[in-house]
Design a protein around this motif. Structure first.
Motif, PDB file in Angstrom:
ATOM      1  N   ALA A 156       0.813  -1.217   0.000  1.00 32.92           N
ATOM      2  CA  ALA A 156       0.000   0.000   0.000  1.00 32.92           C
ATOM      3  C   ALA A 156       0.848   1.269   0.000  1.00 32.92           C
ATOM      4  O   ALA A 156       0.346   2.356  -0.303  1.00 32.92           O
ATOM      5  CB  ALA A 156      -0.942   0.002   1.204  1.00 32.92           C
ATOM      6  N   ALA A 157       2.135   1.159   0.303  1.00 32.99           N
ATOM      7  CA  ALA A 157       3.033   2.317   0.325  1.00 32.99           C
ATOM      8  C   ALA A 157       3.606   2.643  -1.050  1.00 32.99           C
ATOM      9  O   ALA A 157       4.423   3.555  -1.187  1.00 32.99           O
ATOM     10  CB  ALA A 157       4.163   2.089   1.318  1.00 32.99           C
ATOM     11  N   ALA A 158       3.182   1.907  -2.076  1.00 34.74           N
ATOM     12  CA  ALA A 158       3.749   2.072  -3.420  1.00 34.74           C
ATOM     13  C   ALA A 158       3.735   3.514  -3.927  1.00 34.74           C
ATOM     14  O   ALA A 158       4.715   3.943  -4.559  1.00 34.74           O
ATOM     15  CB  ALA A 158       3.020   1.156  -4.405  1.00 34.74           C
ATOM     16  N   PRO A 159       2.684   4.321  -3.708  1.00 33.18           N
ATOM     17  CA  PRO A 159       2.711   5.700  -4.224  1.00 33.18           C
ATOM     18  C   PRO A 159       3.895   6.511  -3.707  1.00 33.18           C
ATOM     19  O   PRO A 159       4.467   7.314  -4.457  1.00 33.18           O
ATOM     20  CB  PRO A 159       1.378   6.277  -3.736  1.00 33.18           C
ATOM     21  N   ALA A 160       4.277   6.311  -2.455  1.00 33.07           N
ATOM     22  CA  ALA A 160       5.435   7.035  -1.913  1.00 33.07           C
ATOM     23  C   ALA A 160       6.716   6.570  -2.585  1.00 33.07           C
ATOM     24  O   ALA A 160       7.580   7.385  -2.955  1.00 33.07           O
ATOM     25  CB  ALA A 160       5.515   6.843  -0.406  1.00 33.07           C
ATOM     26  N   GLN A 161       6.861   5.264  -2.763  1.00 38.16           N
ATOM     27  CA  GLN A 161       8.054   4.740  -3.425  1.00 38.16           C
ATOM     28  C   GLN A 161       8.152   5.229  -4.863  1.00 38.16           C
ATOM     29  O   GLN A 161       9.223   5.637  -5.332  1.00 38.16           O
ATOM     30  CB  GLN A 161       8.029   3.203  -3.399  1.00 38.16           C
ATOM     31  N   GLU A 162       7.029   5.198  -5.571  1.00 37.89           N
ATOM     32  CA  GLU A 162       7.021   5.613  -6.968  1.00 37.89           C
ATOM     33  C   GLU A 162       7.307   7.104  -7.130  1.00 37.89           C
ATOM     34  O   GLU A 162       7.786   7.537  -8.184  1.00 37.89           O
ATOM     35  CB  GLU A 162       5.678   5.255  -7.596  1.00 37.89           C
ATOM     36  N   ALA A 163       7.030   7.885  -6.075  1.00 35.39           N
ATOM     37  CA  ALA A 163       7.319   9.320  -6.102  1.00 35.39           C
ATOM     38  C   ALA A 163       8.773   9.616  -5.760  1.00 35.39           C
ATOM     39  O   ALA A 163       9.176  10.781  -5.725  1.00 35.39           O
ATOM     40  CB  ALA A 163       6.390  10.054  -5.134  1.00 35.39           C
ATOM     41  N   GLY A 164       9.558   8.554  -5.496  1.00 31.06           N
ATOM     42  CA  GLY A 164      10.972   8.741  -5.190  1.00 31.06           C
ATOM     43  C   GLY A 164      11.276   9.040  -3.744  1.00 31.06           C
ATOM     44  O   GLY A 164      12.404   9.423  -3.409  1.00 31.06           O
ATOM     45  N   ILE A 165      10.304   8.860  -2.874  1.00 29.54           N
ATOM     46  CA  ILE A 165      10.520   9.095  -1.444  1.00 29.54           C
ATOM     47  C   ILE A 165      11.145   7.838  -0.834  1.00 29.54           C
ATOM     48  O   ILE A 165      10.682   6.721  -1.078  1.00 29.54           O
ATOM     49  CB  ILE A 165       9.185   9.416  -0.740  1.00 29.54           C
ATOM     50  N   ARG A 166      12.205   8.018  -0.067  1.00 29.69           N
ATOM     51  CA  ARG A 166      12.798   6.866   0.629  1.00 29.69           C
ATOM     52  C   ARG A 166      11.748   6.265   1.558  1.00 29.69           C
ATOM     53  O   ARG A 166      11.261   6.933   2.472  1.00 29.69           O
ATOM     54  CB  ARG A 166      14.036   7.301   1.421  1.00 29.69           C
ATOM     55  N   THR A 167      11.410   5.011   1.288  1.00 28.68           N
ATOM     56  CA  THR A 167      10.338   4.345   2.017  1.00 28.68           C
ATOM     57  C   THR A 167      10.902   3.143   2.755  1.00 28.68           C
ATOM     58  O   THR A 167      11.578   2.304   2.164  1.00 28.68           O
ATOM     59  CB  THR A 167       9.216   3.917   1.058  1.00 28.68           C
ATOM     60  N   VAL A 168      10.609   3.081   4.049  1.00 27.69           N
ATOM     61  CA  VAL A 168      11.143   2.017   4.904  1.00 27.69           C
ATOM     62  C   VAL A 168       9.986   1.255   5.530  1.00 27.69           C
ATOM     63  O   VAL A 168       9.024   1.856   6.020  1.00 27.69           O
ATOM     64  CB  VAL A 168      12.050   2.585   6.013  1.00 27.69           C
ATOM     65  N   PHE A 169      10.077  -0.069   5.522  1.00 24.93           N
ATOM     66  CA  PHE A 169       9.096  -0.925   6.187  1.00 24.93           C
ATOM     67  C   PHE A 169       9.728  -1.454   7.469  1.00 24.93           C
ATOM     68  O   PHE A 169      10.626  -2.298   7.423  1.00 24.93           O
ATOM     69  CB  PHE A 169       8.672  -2.072   5.276  1.00 24.93           C
TER      70      PHE A 169
END
Length: 307
Positions: A156-169
């Motif tokens: 569900a966090a894909a939009p942040a990743q696709e926007a180039g935001i460093r995303t951590v789970f």
């Protein structure tokens, strides 16, 4: 914890969803103690300048309140062990994670000035029952309800990743604290002399001290090379039997009682599979990035939680 531990040295602004929970509230206190600004996401009309309105079920959030944040962190989720897993509660577990994550990920992706990092809660339940096999972040998801829930939660966090935001789970283990989570239920039982192993006691439990959970999250915020899954667990998982013995030693109580597997299945239903299952997760990425645990062992972790 102070800035000398692992926090960014400059004053920063953070947004925290789930700020009233065990992890969110402890992280908020830690960040504010170092002089940082923290805005808390609430599901009602804001009653203070540090509150931002959101409604994850409807997919809405006051994006203006997230503007200028260096990081957005999401720990909002219904408790896995709070109720028996009926179909209705399983839907609540899913919706509280997936809808909330999607709402925030989509919001940060549209900001003109997005945050440097989006940290989303997850769990070592992602790996399912690993038996005696140790697993790190490179392992695939397991089978069953919890692994599938964690997969959907992270996706569900894909939009942040696709926007180039460093995303951590942040795949957390069982957080050891008297203030909430599983250990808030275990401590009273053991202090009353009613504690004991569950099932045969050979299943591994991946745990982490609350202090180390917060320190690890702040390490993630400050470590730009960390993205994707990061296990937040102590380096040496223990079996339920070893944990039971450690609780008895630290609390000076007998641990003679046993909860047989059939009884747990009768009382807990489907959730018993998680209690009796074995997840031996290790924090490879944290250790490789230079993180040091203050409480790496189970006995010192339990002692820290008693303070």
């Amino acid at each position: 914890m102070t800035q000398s531990d692992s926090a960014p040295v400059r004053r920063s602004r953070f947004a925290v969803a789930g700020a009233s929970g065990l992890i969110g509230s402890a992280l908020t206190r830690s960040l504010r103690a170092d002089g940082h600004d923290v805005v808390r996401l609430v599901r009602r009309e804001p009653a203070a300048p540090d509150e931002v309105r959101w409604d994850p079920e409807r997919g809405s959030v006051d994006a203006a309140g997230l503007s200028g944040c260096d990081a957005v962190l999401n720990f909002a989720a219904a408790g896995v062990g709070d109720h028996r897993w009926t179909d209705a509660y399983k839907k609540k577990l899913r919706d509280s994670r997936v809808l909330g994550t999607a709402t925030l990920a989509e919001a940060v992706a549209t900001l003109e000035q997005p945050p440097r990092v989006f940290v989303n809660g997850s769990a070592v339940g992602y790996y399912g029952d690993t038996g005696t096999r140790a697993v790190d972040e490179s392992a695939p998801p397991g089978d069953g309800f919890l692994p599938q829930l964690c997969v959907e939660w992270e996706e569900a966090a894909a939009p942040a990743q696709e926007a180039g935001i460093r995303t951590v789970f942040a795949r957390s283990g069982l957080v050891v604290s008297r203030g909430g989570g599983a250990w808030a239920r275990l401590f009273p039982l053991f202090l009353a002399g009613l504690g004991g192993r569950m099932g045969d006691g050979r299943q591994y439990w991946s745990y982490i001290a609350l202090h180390d959970e917060i320190a690890a999250l702040r390490h993630i915020l400050a470590t730009d090379e960390l993205a994707g899954p990061v296990n937040l667990t102590a380096p040496h998982p223990v079996t339920n039997g070893e944990l039971t013995a450690a609780m008895g030693r630290v609390l000076h109580r007998p641990t003679l009682f046993t909860a047989p597997a059939p009884a747990l299945r009768l009382v807990l239903g489907e959730m018993a599979g998680d209690v009796l299952g074995s997840t031996r997760a290790v924090p490879t990425r944290l250790l490789e990035s230079g993180f040091t645990f203050a409480f790496p062992g189970i006995e010192e972790t339990i002692r820290a939680a008693r303070r």
